[in-house]
Design an enzyme around this catalytic site. Structure first.
Site, PDB file in Angstrom:
ATOM      1  N   GLU A 112       1.055  -1.485  -0.122  1.00 10.66           N
ATOM      2  CA  GLU A 112      -0.128   0.171  -0.137  1.00 10.66           C
ATOM      3  C   GLU A 112       1.069   0.704   0.275  1.00 10.66           C
ATOM      4  O   GLU A 112       1.928   1.403   0.599  1.00 10.66           O
ATOM      5  CB  GLU A 112      -1.255   0.035   0.830  1.00 10.66           C
ATOM      6  CG  GLU A 112      -0.252   0.175   2.424  1.00 10.66           C
ATOM      7  CD  GLU A 112      -1.090  -0.274   3.623  1.00 10.66           C
ATOM      8  OE1 GLU A 112      -1.930  -1.188   3.859  1.00 10.66           O
ATOM      9  OE2 GLU A 112      -1.105   0.642   5.249  1.00 10.66           O
ATOM     10  N   LYS A 114       2.554   4.781   1.017  1.00 12.09           N
ATOM     11  CA  LYS A 114       3.073   5.366   2.140  1.00 12.09           C
ATOM     12  C   LYS A 114       3.043   6.782   2.019  1.00 12.09           C
ATOM     13  O   LYS A 114       3.604   7.825   1.416  1.00 12.09           O
ATOM     14  CB  LYS A 114       4.760   5.184   2.551  1.00 12.09           C
ATOM     15  CG  LYS A 114       5.867   5.484   3.976  1.00 12.09           C
ATOM     16  CD  LYS A 114       6.562   5.166   3.899  1.00 12.09           C
ATOM     17  CE  LYS A 114       7.729   5.155   5.258  1.00 12.09           C
ATOM     18  NZ  LYS A 114       7.498   7.258   5.155  1.00 12.09           N
ATOM     19  N   ASP A 116       2.595  10.061   2.914  1.00 13.85           N
ATOM     20  CA  ASP A 116       3.806  10.809   3.456  1.00 13.85           C
ATOM     21  C   ASP A 116       2.774  11.902   4.384  1.00 13.85           C
ATOM     22  O   ASP A 116       2.744  13.665   3.745  1.00 13.85           O
ATOM     23  CB  ASP A 116       4.220  11.862   2.423  1.00 13.85           C
ATOM     24  CG  ASP A 116       6.242  13.042   3.167  1.00 13.85           C
ATOM     25  OD1 ASP A 116       5.554  12.879   4.278  1.00 13.85           O
ATOM     26  OD2 ASP A 116       5.464  13.533   1.835  1.00 13.85           O
ATOM     27  N   TYR A 221      -4.601   3.029   9.127  1.00 13.55           N
ATOM     28  CA  TYR A 221      -3.993   1.782   7.986  1.00 13.55           C
ATOM     29  C   TYR A 221      -3.911   0.315   9.277  1.00 13.55           C
ATOM     30  O   TYR A 221      -3.367  -0.602   8.420  1.00 13.55           O
ATOM     31  CB  TYR A 221      -3.361   1.346   7.356  1.00 13.55           C
ATOM     32  CG  TYR A 221      -1.819   2.474   7.734  1.00 13.55           C
ATOM     33  CD1 TYR A 221      -1.160   2.934   9.089  1.00 13.55           C
ATOM     34  CD2 TYR A 221      -1.837   3.946   7.050  1.00 13.55           C
ATOM     35  CE1 TYR A 221      -0.627   2.721   9.266  1.00 13.55           C
ATOM     36  CE2 TYR A 221      -1.178   5.292   7.890  1.00 13.55           C
ATOM     37  CZ  TYR A 221       0.045   4.409   9.101  1.00 13.55           C
ATOM     38  OH  TYR A 221       0.360   5.475   9.845  1.00 13.55           O
ATOM     39  N   LYS A 311      11.322   2.904  -0.177  1.00  8.99           N
ATOM     40  CA  LYS A 311      11.443   4.110  -0.281  1.00  8.99           C
ATOM     41  C   LYS A 311      11.657   5.056  -1.992  1.00  8.99           C
ATOM     42  O   LYS A 311      12.008   3.974  -2.824  1.00  8.99           O
ATOM     43  CB  LYS A 311      12.758   4.920   0.228  1.00  8.99           C
ATOM     44  CG  LYS A 311      12.344   3.821   2.146  1.00  8.99           C
ATOM     45  CD  LYS A 311      11.281   4.814   2.470  1.00  8.99           C
ATOM     46  CE  LYS A 311      12.187   7.075   2.335  1.00  8.99           C
ATOM     47  NZ  LYS A 311      11.325   7.640   3.473  1.00  8.99           N
ATOM     48  N   CYS A 405      28.828  43.595   1.827  1.00  6.46           N
ATOM     49  CA  CYS A 405      27.045  43.012   1.621  1.00  6.46           C
ATOM     50  C   CYS A 405      26.692  43.668   1.190  1.00  6.46           C
ATOM     51  O   CYS A 405      26.457  45.235   1.096  1.00  6.46           O
ATOM     52  CB  CYS A 405      27.092  43.619   3.732  1.00  6.46           C
ATOM     53  SG  CYS A 405      25.127  44.050   3.622  1.00  6.46           S
ATOM     54  N   CYS A 408      24.733  46.655   2.584  1.00  8.12           N
ATOM     55  CA  CYS A 408      24.341  47.821   3.120  1.00  8.12           C
ATOM     56  C   CYS A 408      26.070  47.823   3.013  1.00  8.12           C
ATOM     57  O   CYS A 408      25.728  49.064   3.344  1.00  8.12           O
ATOM     58  CB  CYS A 408      24.109  47.633   5.197  1.00  8.12           C
ATOM     59  SG  CYS A 408      25.781  47.116   5.523  1.00  8.12           S
ATOM     60  N   CYS A 421      27.903  40.025   7.311  1.00  6.66           N
ATOM     61  CA  CYS A 421      28.249  41.366   7.150  1.00  6.66           C
ATOM     62  C   CYS A 421      28.060  41.724   8.595  1.00  6.66           C
ATOM     63  O   CYS A 421      27.058  42.215   9.625  1.00  6.66           O
ATOM     64  CB  CYS A 421      26.562  41.854   6.571  1.00  6.66           C
ATOM     65  SG  CYS A 421      26.459  43.579   7.486  1.00  6.66           S
ATOM     66  N   CYS A 426      22.626  46.549   9.677  1.00  6.33           N
ATOM     67  CA  CYS A 426      22.384  46.660   8.046  1.00  6.33           C
ATOM     68  C   CYS A 426      20.615  46.421   8.154  1.00  6.33           C
ATOM     69  O   CYS A 426      20.047  45.414   8.591  1.00  6.33           O
ATOM     70  CB  CYS A 426      22.635  45.581   8.036  1.00  6.33           C
ATOM     71  SG  CYS A 426      22.949  44.884   5.917  1.00  6.33           S
TER      72      CYS A 426
HETATM   73  S1  IVH Z   1       2.050   0.807   8.949  1.00  9.64           S
HETATM   74  C1  IVH Z   1       5.948   0.975  11.899  1.00  9.64           C
HETATM   75  N1  IVH Z   1       1.486   2.226   6.448  1.00  9.64           N
HETATM   76  O1  IVH Z   1       5.327   5.849   8.208  1.00  9.64           O
HETATM   77  C2  IVH Z   1       4.492   0.879  12.154  1.00  9.64           C
HETATM   78  N2  IVH Z   1       2.791   3.119   8.742  1.00  9.64           N
HETATM   79  O2  IVH Z   1       8.320   5.705   8.274  1.00  9.64           O
HETATM   80  C3  IVH Z   1       2.800   0.473  11.019  1.00  9.64           C
HETATM   81  N3  IVH Z   1       2.702   5.224   7.218  1.00  9.64           N
HETATM   82  O3  IVH Z   1       4.949   5.760  11.619  1.00  9.64           O
HETATM   83  C4  IVH Z   1       3.114   1.730   9.772  1.00  9.64           C
HETATM   84  N4  IVH Z   1       1.593   5.475   5.267  1.00  9.64           N
HETATM   85  O4  IVH Z   1       2.818   6.826  10.184  1.00  9.64           O
HETATM   86  C5  IVH Z   1       2.074   1.675   7.517  1.00  9.64           C
HETATM   87  N5  IVH Z   1       0.570   3.093   5.280  1.00  9.64           N
HETATM   88  C6  IVH Z   1       0.859   2.565   5.717  1.00  9.64           C
HETATM   89  C7  IVH Z   1       1.653   4.004   5.883  1.00  9.64           C
HETATM   90  C8  IVH Z   1       2.101   4.402   7.611  1.00  9.64           C
HETATM   91  C9  IVH Z   1       2.511   6.060   6.147  1.00  9.64           C
HETATM   92  C10 IVH Z   1       4.304   6.195   8.015  1.00  9.64           C
HETATM   93  C11 IVH Z   1       3.511   5.856   9.383  1.00  9.64           C
HETATM   94  C12 IVH Z   1       4.995   5.327   9.656  1.00  9.64           C
HETATM   95  C13 IVH Z   1       5.688   5.719   9.777  1.00  9.64           C
HETATM   96  C14 IVH Z   1       7.194   4.928   9.242  1.00  9.64           C
END
Ligand code: IVH
Length: 673
Positions: A112, A114, A116, A221, A311, A405, A408, A421, A426
């Protein structure tokens, strides 16, 4: 006593805050890495658990923090590196996991996005949302229930009985982020760096009413805790579907996979798709689907073994370097800044990037007219990585560092890395200091954004913070973007800002080494600007006690203590505080837990040996809280030596000097007053 380890940790926390929370770093990545390497080496040598840097730690002053029932951990990472590809790491993780479970059959995985955003843990008690807690430091987090409820990101009521704690991510969709920045731009305020920062800032508004209608949403989640809850499935993918049936927001992009190769393919595919999503993702998460395995797999100190993050490689794009401007910071530091042809990078448009300092610029040999590669380091701060030499125009010459600078024209001063500076008057420095004073982390004056400050400096000749408070509606009304109504609002905001208290004012003064945390500690320890000024005056007159008192504060290094006192002894700084006081600004603070005890206040203590119940930091904290100070070595000026088991030479010395020696019981008796 603060030692190098504590000092380094304090510096790292400060730089992490600048980087992750303010998106405004003060040092280069290389300097940061050097600090961190030294810190990790010291931690390893002393068996100290390192403080974990990262966007994780969001504990904020002024919020109530509570311990998490289950710690909020981070995730192990798979990313393309020099030794191994992300796919290779994922394969190794799946194999390790199957082996740990003793599994011959394939391992069912869930892949799934991740998100941000900002992690949150939400507890519904018999269907009523009773608590929302931020991640904090992973062990304890800040209570943000009112903010989450006001955002409307999750329903306040769901059809479930028992206790259900669900984790997920709060996030601001890109459209809401753009709208928010449009509003800030129109008001002449500083823009927010990215949707994650914007979301985190929103959820940490003290006044939850300000969160209403801001557009923050959530994807949930994970069920972290369930007690007396019926119908919780064993499969993670089913859990997400179940959460959905309760009316909770979940991400629709869930894929079940039976091996590492197909999971890698899903992750790699999403890297292409990410820019078409309405929200930011910084990778993918691959999870073991069967929750009964989660318990068997357990967790390390840092991350659960049942999930791994994939990542994405940072986005990197070429663009034209149109020019290099030189920015003057609030303390006079000159920083070269790349002015770029705007380019869309990981969801936001980048048109400027700090080049950090002139030696760094020379090392990269960046020239005006070059095509440069830009990347968002950690998806946050845009960086100029290097130059496409093949596309360098024939007439592009190397950049010459300034000798005066740019604001000034004062001749500059330089050390090995930076150029400064030296003129405190300034105009650029004055403007930066005022911006900082009015900024969110300091006095937080609403409606006093950068554009307004620029005009107040140029049109109204403002030079010091105190002058802000005598501005009238007429002074403001004539300025760009300020009509009669917003002028009246700003005057009201300035009135309100007078009572923010000493900590915010100290932060606002932008004294070297005094960030938000130290400002709060100083305010809480001394209670008024006058008390601090008196201390600094004694320090300037050669009295060693003020330094000892500051040294004894938790986490204050000797160099910091000196810097604080030297700056507060500086006539210019004293004048600023006197002017603020004259303008009616509250320069006091609530004393924190300092319940001055007659026999302890103002007395010097030396601790030695092991006390029966109190640890060294606990004993120090007790003494400091009662107004005493703890020093490292015994001298004729020491009032008490507190000795425990295995006390050494300090005890002997105390006895020779005739100093009163206390045991723990004696210390406690003294504390009773
Ligand atoms: S599962 C670690 N699922 O990513 C506990 N985390 O870098 C289980 N995050 O602290 C996390 N999307 O805040 C999980 N689909 C997702 C996520 C997710 C974002 C965040 C979460 C975690 C951080 C770790």
């Amino acid at each position: 006593m603060p030692d190098e380890l504590i000092l380094l940790e304090q510096q790292l926390r400060h730089h992490d805050d600048r980087y992750y929370r303010q998106a405004d770093p003060e040092i280069t990545d290389a300097d940061y890495d050097a600090l961190r390497d030294r810190y990790l080496a010291l931690c390893a040598a002393r068996g100290h658990t390192p403080y974990r840097a990262g966007p994780g730690n969001d504990l904020t002053a002024g919020f109530v923090s509570v311990a998490h029932r289950v710690p909020m951990l981070s995730l192990e990472k798979a990313a393309d590196g020099e030794d191994q590809s992300a796919a290779g790491q994922l394969t190794a993780w799946v194999e390790r996991t199957r082996k740990a479970l003793g599994l011959d059959a394939p391992l069912l995985l869930l892949v799934e996005p991740k998100i941000d955003g900002m992690s949150v843990s939400l507890t519904w008690q018999d269907g009523q949302l009773v608590q929302a807690v931020s991640r904090g430091d992973g062990v304890k987090g800040d209570v943000i229930t009112a903010q989450v409820l006001a955002s409307g990101a999750v329903p306040a009521r769901i059809p479930v009985t028992g206790t259900l704690e669900v984790r997920g991510e709060l996030y601001l969709p890109q459209s809401a982020f753009a709208a928010l920045n449009d509003r800030l731009r129109a008001a002449g305020e500083k823009l927010l760096a990215n949707p994650r920062n914007a979301c985190a800032g929103m959820m940490k508004r003290k006044d939850a009413n300000e969160v209403k209608g801001c557009g923050v949403q959530a994807f949930l989640y994970h069920v972290a805790w369930a007690d007396g809850v019926a119908g919780l499935p064993n499969s993670q993918i089913e859990v997400v579907r179940w959460l959905k049936t309760l009316g909770l927001p979940v991400n629709p992009h869930l894929t079940a996979c039976t091996d590492a190769a197909s999971a890698s393919a899903v992750c790699a595919g999403f890297a292409q798709q990410r820019s078409s999503l309405a929200y930011d993702i910084d990778g993918m998460v691959v999870k073991v689907d069967d929750r009964r395995f989660h318990e068997r797999l357990g967790a390390t100190e840092h991350h659960p073994r049942w999930a791994i993050a994939w990542k994405f490689p940072p986005e990197r794009k070429p663009t034209l370097l149109r020019g290099i401007t030189v920015q003057v910071g609030k303390s006079g530091k000159l920083t070269p800044v790349a002015e770029l042809d705007p380019v869309l990078l990981s969801g936001s448009t980048v048109s400027r990037a700090s080049l950090h300092n002139f030696p760094e610029l020379a090392r990269k040999d960046v020239r005006v007219g070059d095509t440069v590669f830009v990347e968002k380091a950690g998806e946050i701060i845009p960086q100029v990585l290097g130059v496409d030499l093949a596309r360098r125009p024939a007439d592009a010459g190397p950049v010459v560092p300034p000798t005066v600078c740019p604001a000034c024209a004062s001749p500059v001063l330089a050390d090995a890395v930076f150029i400064y500076c030296p003129n405190p008057a300034c105009p650029a420095q004055v403007r930066e200091r005022l911006r900082h004073f009015a900024g969110r982390s300091a006095v937080d004056i609403e409606g006093l954004g950068e554009a307004v400050i620029d005009q107040l400096c140029t049109v109204r000749n403002l030079t010091s913070p105190a002058q802000l408070f005598s501005l009238t509606a007429e002074d403001i009304a004539g300025l760009d973007r300020k009509g009669a109504k917003s002028a009246a609002n700003l005057v009201a905001a300035l009135q309100a800002a007078k009572s923010r208290g000493l900590a915010k004012i100290l932060t606002g003064l932008a004294l070297t080494q005094v960030g938000e945390k130290l400002a709060e500690d100083l305010a809480g320890r001394f209670g008024s600007a006058q008390a601090l000024l008196d201390l600094a005056a004694r320090h300037a007159a050669g009295d060693p006690e003020p330094l000892a008192i500051l040294d004894a504060m938790d986490g204050v290094a000797d160099t910091t203590a000196r810097a604080v006192l030297d700056q507060l002894a500086n006539p210019a700084v004293r004048q600023v505080l006197a002017d603020l006081a004259a303008a009616g600004v509250d320069l006091t603070a609530k004393l924190k837990e300092v319940r001055s005890v007659a026999g302890v206040a103002g007395k010097k203590f030396v601790l030695t040996g092991t006390l029966p119940t109190l640890t060294r930091p606990e004993a120090e904290a007790l003494i400091v809280a009662a107004g005493g100070t703890c020093v490292g070595s015994v001298s004729a000026k020491t009032n008490y030596v507190v000795a425990g088991e295995d006390a050494g030479s300090k005890l002997t010395k105390a006895q020779t000097l005739g100093i009163t020696v206390l045991d723990e019981a004696g210390l406690r008796a003294l504390m009773e007053g």
